[in-house]
Write a protein that holds these residues in place. Structure first.
Motif, PDB file in Angstrom:
ATOM      1  N   ALA A  14       0.966  -0.638  -0.024  1.00  0.00           N
ATOM      2  CA  ALA A  14      -0.150  -0.123  -0.394  1.00  0.00           C
ATOM      3  C   ALA A  14       0.704   1.060  -0.092  1.00  0.00           C
ATOM      4  N   PRO A  15       1.708   1.641   0.992  1.00  0.00           N
ATOM      5  CA  PRO A  15       2.771   3.065   0.931  1.00  0.00           C
ATOM      6  C   PRO A  15       3.313   2.532  -0.193  1.00  0.00           C
ATOM      7  N   VAL A  16       3.808   1.306  -1.290  1.00  0.00           N
ATOM      8  CA  VAL A  16       4.755   1.453  -1.882  1.00  0.00           C
ATOM      9  C   VAL A  16       3.788   2.547  -2.889  1.00  0.00           C
ATOM     10  N   LEU A  17       2.904   1.564  -3.779  1.00  0.00           N
ATOM     11  CA  LEU A  17       1.940   1.830  -4.253  1.00  0.00           C
ATOM     12  C   LEU A  17       1.692   3.515  -4.430  1.00  0.00           C
ATOM     13  N   ASP A  30      12.098   5.740  -4.790  1.00  0.00           N
ATOM     14  CA  ASP A  30      12.345   4.844  -3.999  1.00  0.00           C
ATOM     15  C   ASP A  30      11.351   3.461  -3.144  1.00  0.00           C
ATOM     16  N   ALA A  31      11.082   2.726  -4.253  1.00  0.00           N
ATOM     17  CA  ALA A  31      10.537   1.733  -4.618  1.00  0.00           C
ATOM     18  C   ALA A  31      11.205   1.038  -4.867  1.00  0.00           C
ATOM     19  N   PHE A  32      12.447   1.540  -5.705  1.00  0.00           N
ATOM     20  CA  PHE A  32      13.774   0.644  -6.215  1.00  0.00           C
ATOM     21  C   PHE A  32      15.117   1.011  -5.742  1.00  0.00           C
ATOM     22  N   GLY A  33      14.809   1.875  -4.377  1.00  0.00           N
ATOM     23  CA  GLY A  33      16.450   1.896  -4.135  1.00  0.00           C
ATOM     24  C   GLY A  33      16.708   2.767  -4.559  1.00  0.00           C
ATOM     25  N   LYS A  77       9.639 -13.601  -8.397  1.00  0.00           N
ATOM     26  CA  LYS A  77      10.624 -13.079  -7.396  1.00  0.00           C
ATOM     27  C   LYS A  77      11.708 -14.122  -6.979  1.00  0.00           C
ATOM     28  N   SER A  78      11.418 -14.861  -7.712  1.00  0.00           N
ATOM     29  CA  SER A  78      12.900 -15.784  -7.501  1.00  0.00           C
ATOM     30  C   SER A  78      13.715 -15.558  -8.618  1.00  0.00           C
ATOM     31  N   ILE A  79      12.472 -15.452  -9.853  1.00  0.00           N
ATOM     32  CA  ILE A  79      13.265 -15.396 -11.314  1.00  0.00           C
ATOM     33  C   ILE A  79      14.180 -14.200 -11.368  1.00  0.00           C
ATOM     34  N   PHE A  80      13.577 -13.026 -10.649  1.00  0.00           N
ATOM     35  CA  PHE A  80      14.385 -11.972 -10.699  1.00  0.00           C
ATOM     36  C   PHE A  80      15.742 -11.957  -9.513  1.00  0.00           C
ATOM     37  N   LEU A  81      15.435 -12.507  -8.740  1.00  0.00           N
ATOM     38  CA  LEU A  81      16.958 -13.059  -8.030  1.00  0.00           C
ATOM     39  C   LEU A  81      17.943 -13.820  -8.714  1.00  0.00           C
ATOM     40  N   LEU A  82      17.656 -14.711  -8.955  1.00  0.00           N
ATOM     41  CA  LEU A  82      18.863 -15.461  -9.768  1.00  0.00           C
ATOM     42  C   LEU A  82      19.178 -14.934 -11.142  1.00  0.00           C
ATOM     43  N   PRO A  98      17.934  -2.844  -6.133  1.00  0.00           N
ATOM     44  CA  PRO A  98      17.488  -1.924  -4.973  1.00  0.00           C
ATOM     45  C   PRO A  98      17.038  -3.318  -3.312  1.00  0.00           C
ATOM     46  N   THR A  99      18.449  -2.143  -2.779  1.00  0.00           N
ATOM     47  CA  THR A  99      18.362  -3.329  -1.586  1.00  0.00           C
ATOM     48  C   THR A  99      17.499  -3.444  -0.629  1.00  0.00           C
ATOM     49  N   GLY A 100      15.735  -2.630  -1.308  1.00  0.00           N
ATOM     50  CA  GLY A 100      14.906  -2.595   0.016  1.00  0.00           C
ATOM     51  C   GLY A 100      14.009  -3.364  -0.001  1.00  0.00           C
ATOM     52  N   PRO A 101      13.683  -3.684  -1.643  1.00  0.00           N
ATOM     53  CA  PRO A 101      12.682  -4.635  -1.928  1.00  0.00           C
ATOM     54  C   PRO A 101      13.278  -6.166  -2.012  1.00  0.00           C
ATOM     55  N   VAL A 102      14.784  -5.662  -2.543  1.00  0.00           N
ATOM     56  CA  VAL A 102      15.170  -7.421  -2.609  1.00  0.00           C
ATOM     57  C   VAL A 102      15.543  -7.846  -1.434  1.00  0.00           C
TER      58      VAL A 102
END
Length: 125
Positions: A14-17, A30-33, A77-82, A98-102
């Motif tokens: 909610a706050p991110v969006l 901000d949401a993307f660091g 999320k796994s696809i993004f991380l890998l 982006p450390t926060g989202p990650v």
């Protein structure tokens, strides 16, 4: 107990969006660091996350039936991380993570499977 991941989705998203939909083009996201804004990509991500938020709200009424939403989150999320983060961490690629989202992604990839298994074992789907 089955409501927990959906409530967390709502509290996280909610706050991110709100920030993503309200920001003007051009500044850091901000949401993307703090990575530079690309409005069309920001809005694609915001739309995806808004879909997760809306479905999480609906899931509060019948959380056991919405376990596929949790699977979808773990998969994308796994696809993004890998595919993005891991090569950077291994020094095989360059980029800004982006450390926060990650950190949130890693938490979800590790924890949501527990809720998925609990939903499957409940037999109430």
């Amino acid at each position: 107990m089955h409501h927990i991941p959906y409530v967390l989705n709502i509290l996280i998203l909610a706050p991110v969006l709100l920030a993503m939909f309200r920001m003007t083009a051009g500044g850091p996201v901000d949401a993307f660091g703090g990575i530079a804004d690309a409005p069309s990509l920001r809005m694609m991500v915001a739309s995806l996350w808004a879909g997760v938020l809306v479905l999480s709200l609906v899931a509060l009424y019948d959380p056991l039936r919405f376990w596929p939403l949790l699977v979808f989150q773990v998969v994308y999320k796994s696809i993004f991380l890998l595919s993005f983060c891991l090569p950077i961490w291994l020094g095989q690629a360059q980029g800004v993570i982006p450390t926060g989202p990650v950190a949130v992604f890693i938490g979800i990839v590790l924890v949501w499977p527990i809720f998925i298994v609990m939903a499957l074992q409940s037999g109430q789907m």
